[in-house]
Design an enzyme around this catalytic site. Structure first.
Site, PDB file in Angstrom:
ATOM      1  CD  GLU A 126      13.485   2.697   5.106  1.00 38.93           C
ATOM      2  OE1 GLU A 126      14.550   2.886   4.971  1.00 38.93           O
ATOM      3  OE2 GLU A 126      12.778   2.684   4.356  1.00 38.93           O
ATOM      4  CB  CYS A 139       4.477   6.905   7.252  1.00 40.63           C
ATOM      5  SG  CYS A 139       3.911   5.381   6.174  1.00 40.63           S
ATOM      6  CB  CYS A 146       4.914  -6.500   1.788  1.00 43.65           C
ATOM      7  SG  CYS A 146       3.252  -6.715   1.648  1.00 43.65           S
ATOM      8  CB  CYS A 150       1.934  -4.351  -5.172  1.00 39.66           C
ATOM      9  SG  CYS A 150       0.884  -4.752  -3.932  1.00 39.66           S
ATOM     10  CB  CYS A 153       4.774  -1.742  -3.644  1.00 41.46           C
ATOM     11  SG  CYS A 153       5.503  -1.569  -1.890  1.00 41.46           S
ATOM     12  CB  CYS A 393       3.599   6.300  -0.943  1.00 43.82           C
ATOM     13  SG  CYS A 393       2.409   6.965   0.141  1.00 43.82           S
TER      14      CYS A 393
HETATM   15  N1  SAH Z   1       0.001  -2.808   2.405  1.00 38.61           N
HETATM   16  C1  SAH Z   1      -0.567  -1.689   2.526  1.00 38.61           C
HETATM   17  C2  SAH Z   1      -0.009  -0.386   3.174  1.00 38.61           C
HETATM   18  C3  SAH Z   1       1.304  -0.172   2.985  1.00 38.61           C
HETATM   19  S1  SAH Z   1       1.679   0.669   1.138  1.00 38.61           S
HETATM   20  C4  SAH Z   1      -1.220  -1.290   1.260  1.00 38.61           C
HETATM   21  O1  SAH Z   1      -0.826  -1.668   0.476  1.00 38.61           O
HETATM   22  O2  SAH Z   1      -2.353  -0.553   1.426  1.00 38.61           O
HETATM   23  C5  SAH Z   1       0.856   2.354   1.483  1.00 38.61           C
HETATM   24  C6  SAH Z   1       0.212   2.990   0.208  1.00 38.61           C
HETATM   25  O3  SAH Z   1       1.436   3.061  -0.698  1.00 38.61           O
HETATM   26  C7  SAH Z   1      -0.564   1.741  -0.623  1.00 38.61           C
HETATM   27  O4  SAH Z   1      -1.773   2.702  -1.048  1.00 38.61           O
HETATM   28  C8  SAH Z   1       0.304   1.511  -1.813  1.00 38.61           C
HETATM   29  O5  SAH Z   1      -0.393   0.687  -2.818  1.00 38.61           O
HETATM   30  C9  SAH Z   1       1.031   2.860  -2.168  1.00 38.61           C
HETATM   31  N2  SAH Z   1       2.440   2.379  -2.724  1.00 38.61           N
HETATM   32  C10 SAH Z   1       3.167   1.569  -2.953  1.00 38.61           C
HETATM   33  N3  SAH Z   1       4.422   1.708  -3.764  1.00 38.61           N
HETATM   34  C11 SAH Z   1       4.244   3.073  -4.332  1.00 38.61           C
HETATM   35  C12 SAH Z   1       4.820   3.783  -4.915  1.00 38.61           C
HETATM   36  N4  SAH Z   1       5.898   3.332  -5.328  1.00 38.61           N
HETATM   37  N5  SAH Z   1       4.343   5.071  -5.310  1.00 38.61           N
HETATM   38  C13 SAH Z   1       3.242   5.574  -4.756  1.00 38.61           C
HETATM   39  N6  SAH Z   1       2.432   4.490  -3.874  1.00 38.61           N
HETATM   40  C14 SAH Z   1       2.798   3.300  -3.760  1.00 38.61           C
HETATM   41 FE1  SF4 Z   2       2.728  -4.699   0.228  1.00 43.42          FE
HETATM   42 FE2  SF4 Z   2       3.640  -2.656  -0.677  1.00 43.42          FE
HETATM   43 FE3  SF4 Z   2       1.630  -4.439  -1.881  1.00 43.42          FE
HETATM   44 FE4  SF4 Z   2       1.367  -2.840   0.291  1.00 43.42          FE
HETATM   45  S1  SF4 Z   2       1.684  -1.928  -1.544  1.00 43.42           S
HETATM   46  S2  SF4 Z   2       0.577  -4.773  -0.121  1.00 43.42           S
HETATM   47  S3  SF4 Z   2       3.298  -2.914   1.142  1.00 43.42           S
HETATM   48  S4  SF4 Z   2       3.897  -4.932  -1.684  1.00 43.42           S
END
Ligand code: SAH
Ligand code: SF4
Length: 418
Positions: A126, A139, A146, A150, A153, A393
């Protein structure tokens, strides 16, 4: 009417034709290629070495300034060469399966990419466009899924993972500009406008719609370093798409060995997903912390090439209710970052189906941001955009994976009764 189960997604999506019509395995696409790769492609069709540099310049202009989608449109290129190119290559972009427009004007495109071999199921990523006054941010995804998991996420819960190629990364920007009508002299949008709200896009001062790029879509960009680097060098090239390095941000969860390389080899802005101020909590929220703990990560940040007060690192901090949002956390955060030219971005947690986390209360977020602000940081709370279409995000996940078994069964049942 039959329902295509693979493409049946959230309401508001338009279904498009299957991949086979767009991807021709015998004719690879030149869209997204670097100058060296274009020169090699010209070599493959017999263009003599002495002519290649000039021909590359022409291709570069048509591909990245004009955004043409056929070789035929490259009118300054001789007819013979256009025919030879057409025979061997295309200028196809990743296929747009669907476009969704949020009530706030945010747009999300679901793109379908070939699997790793032609017989494998296609992959999906996406890409999200966020219009604001005076700028438009795209974005962009770097991987399908991934590997990092995390727990807050949505992308991290996706099983399927593959790296995108540099062409597929640049391709997302080209697709967005195609759909927005953001190339000079080309007709306006090719896709129907869908969704609630007017979805209006307002050109910025310079007349361009995509002005900023953030590598904050699906995937960890620094685990696909070479492709991300090659793609961003194409995007930043002054004679092409020409988005300045200062308007491109790579976000990482903390892949320390590639942080310096990002500064040295790409020279773009860095964002770091910090989210916690203690190793025990960060080990849980960003499991990569077990490999590269906070102090190691901050050392890499202090040494980020080109770091100055005018070119700060953005630290992202997702606000999770009762987890990382206390005033003590806020105070520890400003202590931790002391001495690093930094911006702090507080991100209200965006919920997704099945998550165990909640977003902090508004009052808590305000108090937290006051502490950060009083310590001398601007502490913008990033307004969630496109939540209604799961475009915010961390909500991104390939749409076909989003269907639960029950939803799939319901769809199948519907398809059978129609
Ligand atoms: N993998 C990279 C970039 C993609 S995520 C990273 O983790 O930085 C982009 C941002 O969105 C990151 O700061 C991530 O921690 C945040 N993010 C992920 N899931 C989220 C959620 N459910 N609500 C708000 N921010 C989130
Ligand atoms: Fe991967 Fe989501 Fe963690 Fe970014 S926040 S490193 S996209 S699992």
């Amino acid at each position: 009417m039959s329902i295509n189960l693979e493409a049946a997604v959230a309401p508001g999506f338009v279904e498009k034709a299957p991949l086979e019509r767009y991807v021709d395995p015998d004719r690879p696409s030149l869209a997204g290629r670097s100058r060296a790769e274009l020169a090699a492609a010209l070599g493959e069709i017999g263009v003599p070495p002495a002519q290649r540099k000039m021909r590359v310049q022409q291709l570069w202009h048509w591909l990245y300034v004009r955004g043409v989608t056929t070789f035929d449109a490259m009118t300054s290129v001789s007819k013979e060469l256009r025919a030879a190119l057409e025979n061997r290559f295309t200028v196809a972009r990743p296929e747009v399966v669907a476009e969704q427009v949020s009530a706030d004007g945010t747009r999300k495109w679901l793109l379908r990419l070939p699997g790793e071999n032609p017989r494998e199921r296609p992959h999906e990523v996406e890409c999200v466009y966020i219009p604001e006054t005076g700028r438009g941010t795209l974005c962009v995804s770097s991987q399908v899924g991934c590997t990092l998991n995390c727990p807050f996420c949505h992308t991290g819960t996706q099983r399927l993972v593959r790296n995108l190629t540099a062409g597929e990364i640049v391709g997302q920007i080209m697709v967005a500009r195609d759909c927005l009508g953001d190339w000079p002299g080309l007709p306006l949008p090719t896709l129907p406008r869908l969704g609630r709200g007017n979805g209006a896009v307002v050109p910025t001062d310079g007349g361009r719609l995509v002005t900023n790029i953030v590598m904050m879509g699906m995937g960890e960009p620094l685990y696909n370093f070479e492709a991300v680097r090659d793609a961003l060098l194409v995007v930043a090239d002054n004679e092409g798409i020409a988005i300045s390095r200062r308007k491109i941000t790579v976000s990482t969860s903390g892949v320390v060995p590639n942080i310096r390389r990002t500064g040295d080899e790409i020279g773009v802005m860095l964002a770091v997903s910090l989210h916690a101020v203690r190793d025990d909590l960060r080990d849980e929220l960003v499991p990569l912390n077990r490999k590269y703990p906070i102090e190691t990560l901050l050392d890499a940040c202090r040494n980020y090439p080109g770091l100055t007060n005018a070119k700060r690192i953005t630290f992202e901090y997702v606000m999770l209710k009762g987890i990382n949002d206390s005033l003590a956390d806020a105070k520890a955060l400003v202590r931790l970052l002391a001495g690093i030219p930094a911006k702090i971005n507080l991100i209200p947690f965006n919920p997704w189906p099945g998550t165990r986390y909640e977003c902090s209360d508004w009052e808590t977020i305000e108090k937290f941001s006051e502490v950060v602000f009083d310590a001398g940081y601007s502490a913008p709370v990033r307004t969630p955009r496109g939540r209604d279409i799961l475009a915010a995000c961390g909500q991104l996940k390939s749409a076909t994976e989003k269907l639960s078994a029950r939803e799939r069964m319901a769809l199948r049942a519907m398809a059978m009764t129609e």
